[in-house]
Design an enzyme around this catalytic site. Structure first.
Site, short mmCIF file in Angstrom:
data_model
loop_
_atom_site.label_atom_id
_atom_site.label_comp_id
_atom_site.label_asym_id
_atom_site.label_seq_id
_atom_site.Cartn_x
_atom_site.Cartn_y
_atom_site.Cartn_z
N TYR A 192 -8.06 14.96 -9.50
CA TYR A 192 -6.97 14.19 -10.11
C TYR A 192 -5.85 15.13 -10.58
O TYR A 192 -4.67 14.87 -10.33
CB TYR A 192 -7.53 13.39 -11.29
CG TYR A 192 -6.52 12.55 -12.03
CD1 TYR A 192 -6.09 11.33 -11.51
CD2 TYR A 192 -6.02 12.95 -13.27
CE1 TYR A 192 -5.17 10.54 -12.20
CE2 TYR A 192 -5.11 12.17 -13.97
CZ TYR A 192 -4.69 10.96 -13.43
OH TYR A 192 -3.80 10.19 -14.12
N LYS A 223 -1.75 15.32 -9.59
CA LYS A 223 -0.71 15.17 -10.61
C LYS A 223 0.14 16.44 -10.74
O LYS A 223 1.34 16.36 -11.03
CB LYS A 223 -1.34 14.78 -11.94
CG LYS A 223 -1.95 13.38 -11.93
CD LYS A 223 -0.93 12.32 -11.54
CE LYS A 223 -1.47 10.92 -11.63
NZ LYS A 223 -0.45 9.89 -11.31
N ASP A 267 0.86 -1.18 0.00
CA ASP A 267 0.00 0.00 0.00
C ASP A 267 0.89 1.23 0.00
O ASP A 267 1.58 1.51 0.98
CB ASP A 267 -0.90 -0.02 1.25
CG ASP A 267 -1.73 1.24 1.41
OD1 ASP A 267 -1.67 2.14 0.54
OD2 ASP A 267 -2.44 1.34 2.44
N VAL A 268 0.90 1.98 -1.12
CA VAL A 268 1.83 3.10 -1.25
C VAL A 268 1.56 4.23 -0.26
O VAL A 268 2.43 5.07 -0.01
CB VAL A 268 1.85 3.67 -2.68
CG1 VAL A 268 2.37 2.64 -3.67
CG2 VAL A 268 0.47 4.18 -3.09
N ASN A 315 5.04 4.60 -9.93
CA ASN A 315 4.06 4.50 -11.01
C ASN A 315 2.63 4.35 -10.53
O ASN A 315 1.69 4.67 -11.27
CB ASN A 315 4.43 3.31 -11.90
CG ASN A 315 3.31 2.91 -12.85
OD1 ASN A 315 3.06 3.57 -13.85
ND2 ASN A 315 2.61 1.83 -12.52
N THR A 347 -7.61 3.18 -17.39
CA THR A 347 -8.34 4.08 -18.28
C THR A 347 -9.51 3.39 -18.96
O THR A 347 -10.54 4.00 -19.21
CB THR A 347 -7.39 4.66 -19.35
OG1 THR A 347 -6.74 3.59 -20.04
CG2 THR A 347 -6.35 5.55 -18.72
#
Length: 255
Positions: free
Chosen positions: A156, A160, A64-65, A91, A194
């Site tokens: 989002y 980013k 879990d990042v 990533n 996506t």
């Protein structure tokens, strides 16, 4: 390409979100170029299957990042298994659509945890390793939405853009230790992340907006990660590199 002659020969890498899509492409390319790779992901079945496919040069770790303790354990386990981590491909990411008025705060917090906090914790966790090695490479996944805004993706975009900014700051802070930090900004890439938002219809629509008139694939993105992780990119630090078929080469009236 043999492990002893590849562009990443002798390097140990962690690839987050490495089990599927873009991450799987990166993991395959890293192993093909001679690296030892830990595939870190929450997708257990897919991650283990990929590690089995890639053989002794790859290992799957459920990760879990957004959990700082998990990062400490991941890096320690990687050190014990393969050696000191010299390449980190941050990533892992998730995509959620929603208007400013309607997106629940809990959705934004999830985006923040995976897309923004995850890369920060990853960088934090590998600094000591890379200092001991005398250098390293960190590649942070941003997006074309980290270069420009898009309707229904405000949250989002926020994560980013943050990755882009963190990359700039870290590149200055860590460059003196020969630790290079760069961000990659993919456009529309055909991956499970996506495809879940519209399938073939979304892919076809996306392709119509790209100057190259096609969407990208993981195999289009992985070579950039190989380059940035290799010694060939030894003087590239703090860069933001779009890999988007030309989408960000124009403005809203283009496409």
């Amino acid at each position: 390409m043999s492990a002893s002659t590849g562009r990443l020969a002798g390097k140990v890498a962690i690839v987050t979100g490495g089990a599927m899509g873009q991450g799987a492409g990166i993991s395959r390319a890293y192993v093909a170029e001679g690296a030892k790779v830990v595939i870190a992901d929450v997708a257990k079945d897919e991650g283990q299957a990929l590690a089995d496919e890639l053989g002794e040069s790859a290992h799957f770790a459920h990760h879990d990042v957004g959990d700082e303790a998990a990062w400490t354990s991941l890096v320690a386990d990687t050190n014990e298994r393969f050696g000191l981590v010299g390449v980190l491909a941050n990533n892992a990411g998730i995509l959620r659509f929603g208007t400013v008025a309607d997106m629940p705060a809990s959705e934004y917090e999830l985006l923040f945890r995976v897309n923004q906090l995850g890369p920060f914790l990853g960088m934090k966790a590998v600094v000591a390793n890379m200092k001991e090695l005398g250098g390293g490479a960190i590649i942070n996944a941003s997006s074309t939405e980290g270069l420009g805004g898009m309707s229904n993706l405000t949250a989002y975009c926020g994560t980013k853009f943050a990755v882009r900014g963190m990359t700039k700051g870290a590149s200055h802070e860590l460059g003196r230790f020969n630790i290079r930090v760069n961000s990659v900004h993919p456009g529309m890439i055909d991956t499970p992340m996506t495809r879940v938002h519209g399938g073939d219809v979304a892919m076809e629509y996306g392709a119509s907006k790209v100057p190259l008139r096609r969407v990208g694939h993981p195999e289009d993105v992985a070579p950039l990660y190989v380059f940035l992780g290799s010694d060939e990119a030894s003087y590239i630090n703090g860069a933001e590199i779009a890999i988007d078929g030309g989408v960000t080469a124009t403005h809203g009236f283009g496409g």
